[in-house]
Motif scaffolding. Structure first.
Motif, mmCIF file in Angstrom:
data_model
loop_
_atom_site.group_PDB
_atom_site.id
_atom_site.type_symbol
_atom_site.label_atom_id
_atom_site.label_comp_id
_atom_site.label_asym_id
_atom_site.label_seq_id
_atom_site.Cartn_x
_atom_site.Cartn_y
_atom_site.Cartn_z
ATOM 1 N N ILE A 189 -5.001 -4.242 -2.292
ATOM 2 C CA ILE A 189 -6.332 -4.762 -2.587
ATOM 3 C C ILE A 189 -6.616 -4.518 -4.069
ATOM 4 O O ILE A 189 -6.650 -3.370 -4.513
ATOM 5 N N THR A 190 -6.812 -5.588 -4.819
ATOM 6 C CA THR A 190 -7.140 -5.467 -6.235
ATOM 7 C C THR A 190 -8.651 -5.563 -6.391
ATOM 8 O O THR A 190 -9.267 -6.515 -5.923
ATOM 9 N N ALA A 191 -9.216 -4.551 -7.034
ATOM 10 C CA ALA A 191 -10.668 -4.505 -7.270
ATOM 11 C C ALA A 191 -10.893 -4.540 -8.782
ATOM 12 O O ALA A 191 -10.703 -3.539 -9.468
ATOM 13 N N GLY A 192 -11.245 -5.693 -9.276
ATOM 14 C CA GLY A 192 -11.453 -5.835 -10.712
ATOM 15 C C GLY A 192 -10.149 -6.045 -11.444
ATOM 16 O O GLY A 192 -9.100 -6.230 -10.836
ATOM 17 N N PRO A 193 -10.208 -5.997 -12.764
ATOM 18 C CA PRO A 193 -9.035 -6.368 -13.563
ATOM 19 C C PRO A 193 -7.893 -5.358 -13.565
ATOM 20 O O PRO A 193 -6.753 -5.740 -13.811
ATOM 21 N N PHE A 194 -8.162 -4.066 -13.273
ATOM 22 C CA PHE A 194 -7.040 -3.139 -13.387
ATOM 23 C C PHE A 194 -7.003 -1.998 -12.380
ATOM 24 O O PHE A 194 -6.331 -0.996 -12.602
ATOM 25 N N MET A 195 -7.661 -2.149 -11.248
ATOM 26 C CA MET A 195 -7.534 -1.135 -10.191
ATOM 27 C C MET A 195 -7.017 -1.795 -8.918
ATOM 28 O O MET A 195 -7.591 -2.772 -8.436
ATOM 29 N N THR A 196 -5.924 -1.226 -8.403
ATOM 30 C CA THR A 196 -5.304 -1.744 -7.193
ATOM 31 C C THR A 196 -5.132 -0.611 -6.192
ATOM 32 O O THR A 196 -4.617 0.452 -6.541
ATOM 33 N N PHE A 197 -5.557 -0.855 -4.968
ATOM 34 C CA PHE A 197 -5.396 0.084 -3.868
ATOM 35 C C PHE A 197 -4.248 -0.410 -2.997
ATOM 36 O O PHE A 197 -4.265 -1.559 -2.558
ATOM 37 N N VAL A 198 -3.260 0.446 -2.757
ATOM 38 C CA VAL A 198 -2.170 0.118 -1.847
ATOM 39 C C VAL A 198 -2.304 1.059 -0.658
ATOM 40 O O VAL A 198 -2.089 2.274 -0.786
ATOM 41 N N PHE A 199 -2.710 0.511 0.473
ATOM 42 C CA PHE A 199 -2.940 1.319 1.668
ATOM 43 C C PHE A 199 -1.604 1.678 2.312
ATOM 44 O O PHE A 199 -0.755 0.817 2.531
ATOM 45 N N GLU A 200 -1.458 2.975 2.586
ATOM 46 C CA GLU A 200 -0.186 3.513 3.066
ATOM 47 C C GLU A 200 -0.175 3.639 4.582
ATOM 48 O O GLU A 200 -1.204 3.881 5.205
ATOM 49 N N ASN A 201 1.019 3.482 5.147
ATOM 50 C CA ASN A 201 1.265 3.776 6.549
ATOM 51 C C ASN A 201 2.710 4.273 6.668
ATOM 52 O O ASN A 201 3.391 4.460 5.654
ATOM 53 N N ARG A 202 3.184 4.477 7.857
ATOM 54 C CA ARG A 202 4.536 5.022 8.029
ATOM 55 C C ARG A 202 5.586 4.111 7.413
ATOM 56 O O ARG A 202 6.553 4.583 6.817
ATOM 57 N N GLN A 203 5.416 2.813 7.538
ATOM 58 C CA GLN A 203 6.403 1.875 6.998
ATOM 59 C C GLN A 203 6.469 1.957 5.471
ATOM 60 O O GLN A 203 7.553 2.030 4.891
ATOM 61 N N THR A 204 5.310 1.940 4.802
ATOM 62 C CA THR A 204 5.309 1.967 3.335
ATOM 63 C C THR A 204 5.823 3.310 2.817
ATOM 64 O O THR A 204 6.554 3.356 1.822
ATOM 65 N N VAL A 205 5.462 4.394 3.496
ATOM 66 C CA VAL A 205 5.917 5.716 3.066
ATOM 67 C C VAL A 205 7.413 5.876 3.350
ATOM 68 O O VAL A 205 8.155 6.411 2.526
ATOM 69 N N LYS A 206 7.872 5.383 4.491
ATOM 70 C CA LYS A 206 9.305 5.450 4.792
ATOM 71 C C LYS A 206 10.107 4.724 3.719
ATOM 72 O O LYS A 206 11.141 5.222 3.264
ATOM 73 N N PHE A 207 9.622 3.579 3.288
ATOM 74 C CA PHE A 207 10.312 2.833 2.243
ATOM 75 C C PHE A 207 10.415 3.669 0.961
ATOM 76 O O PHE A 207 11.476 3.744 0.336
ATOM 77 N N GLN A 208 9.307 4.303 0.578
ATOM 78 C CA GLN A 208 9.327 5.120 -0.636
ATOM 79 C C GLN A 208 10.308 6.286 -0.510
ATOM 80 O O GLN A 208 11.052 6.583 -1.457
ATOM 81 N N VAL A 209 10.327 6.937 0.647
ATOM 82 C CA VAL A 209 11.255 8.045 0.857
ATOM 83 C C VAL A 209 12.689 7.542 0.783
ATOM 84 O O VAL A 209 13.535 8.124 0.088
ATOM 85 N N GLN A 210 12.976 6.457 1.504
ATOM 86 C CA GLN A 210 14.344 5.930 1.504
ATOM 87 C C GLN A 210 14.798 5.558 0.093
ATOM 88 O O GLN A 210 15.943 5.820 -0.283
ATOM 89 N N GLU A 211 13.896 4.986 -0.693
ATOM 90 C CA GLU A 211 14.255 4.593 -2.057
ATOM 91 C C GLU A 211 14.516 5.807 -2.944
ATOM 92 O O GLU A 211 15.442 5.796 -3.757
ATOM 93 N N ILE A 212 13.722 6.856 -2.801
ATOM 94 C CA ILE A 212 13.947 8.089 -3.579
ATOM 95 C C ILE A 212 15.282 8.709 -3.190
ATOM 96 O O ILE A 212 16.075 9.104 -4.055
#
Length: 192
Positions: free
Chosen positions: A35-58
């Motif tokens: 969710i982008t709010a205004g010109p330069f703030m973006t919220f990326v809502f996390e769940n198990r899938q998004t966090v698992k991806f980050q862990v796997q990539e690290i």
């Protein structure tokens, strides 16, 4: 949301084989979770899938295979998962310019944590920011935000929005039906 366990992760050789497909799935899922709010703030809502991806990539990037190191990575990343009755997001303050210009803009945003809201069914719920990311001089460009959600139906059925009413940054972004549905699934326990 249940924390990730080592058994939830693919070993590196297996991950290499499924990475492209998993990456496509995460990118598709994030379309409704970003969710982008205004010109330069973006919220990326996390769940198990998004966090698992980050862990796997690290683990992939750092070639981590040691069980203790994997547990340590999971411990840190699991802190990004939402607790019961809440949503969790990574807030990216995406500024460009020289180092001095970026620092000056971040300085204007001190106190940001008191000015971020989730609007649900005509009610505002204040965000809770992770401690230590606003030293009174400037805010960090990456923030971790939690929103208590008192009414899942209000989120699912809408309208819902992210609102920022900071003196230096005032923006409001309505959540799409897809975003509301995706986030409501997290609260219902279907955060993959």
């Amino acid at each position: 949301m249940q924390p990730l366990q080592p058994k939830d992760l693919w070993p590196l050789p297996v991950y290499e084989g499924v990475r492209d497909q998993f990456r496509r799935e995460v990118i598709e899922a994030k379309k409704d979770r970003r969710i982008t709010a205004g010109p330069f703030m973006t919220f990326v809502f996390e769940n198990r899938q998004t966090v698992k991806f980050q862990v796997q990539e690290i683990l992939r990037a750092e070639r981590v295979v040691d069980a203790e190191q994997i547990r340590e990575e999971l411990e840190g990343f699991n802190s990004m998962l939402p607790g019961a009755g809440e949503l969790s997001a990574t807030l990216l303050i995406e500024l460009s310019g020289s180092d001095r210009e970026v620092k000056a803009e971040l300085a204007k945003l001190t106190g940001l944590g008191d000015h971020i809201w989730l609007e649900l069914g005509g009610r505002r719920v204040q965000a809770r920011m992770e401690e230590g990311r606003d030293d009174g001089q400037r805010v960090a460009a990456v923030q971790y935000v939690r929103f208590p959600v008192p009414d899942v139906a209000a989120l699912r059925d809408g309208p819902a929005a992210i609102a920022i009413d900071h003196p230096a940054y005032t923006h409001r972004q309505e959540l799409s039906e897809g975003s509301r549905r995706s986030l409501a699934q997290d609260l219902a326990g279907d955060g993959r």
